[in-house]
Write a protein that holds these residues in place. Structure first.
Motif, PDB file in Angstrom:
ATOM      1  N   LYS A  51      27.296  29.952  41.637  1.00 13.72           N
ATOM      2  CA  LYS A  51      28.367  29.958  41.650  1.00 13.72           C
ATOM      3  C   LYS A  51      29.272  30.988  42.374  1.00 13.72           C
ATOM      4  O   LYS A  51      29.588  30.577  42.894  1.00 13.72           O
ATOM      5  N   GLU A  52      28.380  32.027  41.492  1.00 10.09           N
ATOM      6  CA  GLU A  52      29.070  33.147  42.217  1.00 10.09           C
ATOM      7  C   GLU A  52      28.265  33.009  43.929  1.00 10.09           C
ATOM      8  O   GLU A  52      29.066  33.759  44.365  1.00 10.09           O
ATOM      9  N   ASN A  53      27.284  33.143  43.974  1.00 13.92           N
ATOM     10  CA  ASN A  53      26.736  32.990  45.091  1.00 13.92           C
ATOM     11  C   ASN A  53      27.590  32.097  46.325  1.00 13.92           C
ATOM     12  O   ASN A  53      27.574  32.259  47.016  1.00 13.92           O
ATOM     13  N   GLU A  54      27.421  30.619  45.970  1.00  7.93           N
ATOM     14  CA  GLU A  54      28.585  30.011  46.508  1.00  7.93           C
ATOM     15  C   GLU A  54      29.535  30.280  47.168  1.00  7.93           C
ATOM     16  O   GLU A  54      29.902  29.928  47.994  1.00  7.93           O
ATOM     17  N   LEU A  55      31.118  31.416  45.719  1.00  4.02           N
ATOM     18  CA  LEU A  55      31.807  31.544  46.061  1.00  4.02           C
ATOM     19  C   LEU A  55      31.943  32.856  46.889  1.00  4.02           C
ATOM     20  O   LEU A  55      32.868  32.376  48.078  1.00  4.02           O
TER      21      LEU A  55
ATOM     22  N   GLU B 135      29.865  32.930  49.244  1.00  3.99           N
ATOM     23  CA  GLU B 135      29.138  32.309  51.039  1.00  3.99           C
ATOM     24  C   GLU B 135      30.574  31.475  51.210  1.00  3.99           C
ATOM     25  O   GLU B 135      31.360  31.926  52.466  1.00  3.99           O
ATOM     26  N   SER B 136      31.677  31.364  50.512  1.00  2.89           N
ATOM     27  CA  SER B 136      32.661  30.535  51.165  1.00  2.89           C
ATOM     28  C   SER B 136      33.721  31.723  51.510  1.00  2.89           C
ATOM     29  O   SER B 136      34.808  31.056  52.442  1.00  2.89           O
ATOM     30  N   ARG B 137      34.100  32.682  50.704  1.00  3.49           N
ATOM     31  CA  ARG B 137      35.045  33.492  50.932  1.00  3.49           C
ATOM     32  C   ARG B 137      34.067  34.139  52.697  1.00  3.49           C
ATOM     33  O   ARG B 137      34.869  34.828  52.875  1.00  3.49           O
ATOM     34  N   ALA B 138      33.004  34.534  52.725  1.00  2.01           N
ATOM     35  CA  ALA B 138      32.085  34.709  53.982  1.00  2.01           C
ATOM     36  C   ALA B 138      32.869  33.984  54.798  1.00  2.01           C
ATOM     37  O   ALA B 138      32.592  35.016  56.513  1.00  2.01           O
ATOM     38  N   LYS B 139      33.232  32.667  55.008  1.00  2.00           N
ATOM     39  CA  LYS B 139      33.784  31.922  56.498  1.00  2.00           C
ATOM     40  C   LYS B 139      34.874  32.124  56.462  1.00  2.00           C
ATOM     41  O   LYS B 139      35.726  32.865  55.858  1.00  2.00           O
TER      42      LYS B 139
END
Length: 81
Positions: A71-75, A77-81
């Protein structure tokens, strides 16, 4: 207690857990329901031996950590976009 049989059951449980995670996904209620049910059954099989309960707790915590890291990795990744 037959420790060899117990740890064979633990290895089998991990294999089944991986299979169920692929089938349902870590975000799915059915997966976590399976985890709760199957770990309870494992404890029951070995009469709630303290070692078994500690091992099951460790397995559950390990799964929680995997879930939280994902979940942390997904979050991130979404912030990096």
């Amino acid at each position: 207690m037959d420790y060899k049989a117990f740890y064979a059951d633990v290895a089998n449980w991990i294999y089944q857990s991986n299979h169920m995670a692929i089938k349902y996904g870590l975000d799915n209620y059915d997966y976590w329901q399976w985890v709760a049910t199957s770990t309870g059954e494992l404890c029951d099989k070995y009469q709630n031996n303290p070692l078994v309960k500690m091992q099951v707790t460790l397995l559950f915590q390990w799964l929680e950590n995997v879930y939280e890291e994902r979940k942390e990795n997904e979050l991130n990744e979404s912030r990096a976009k």
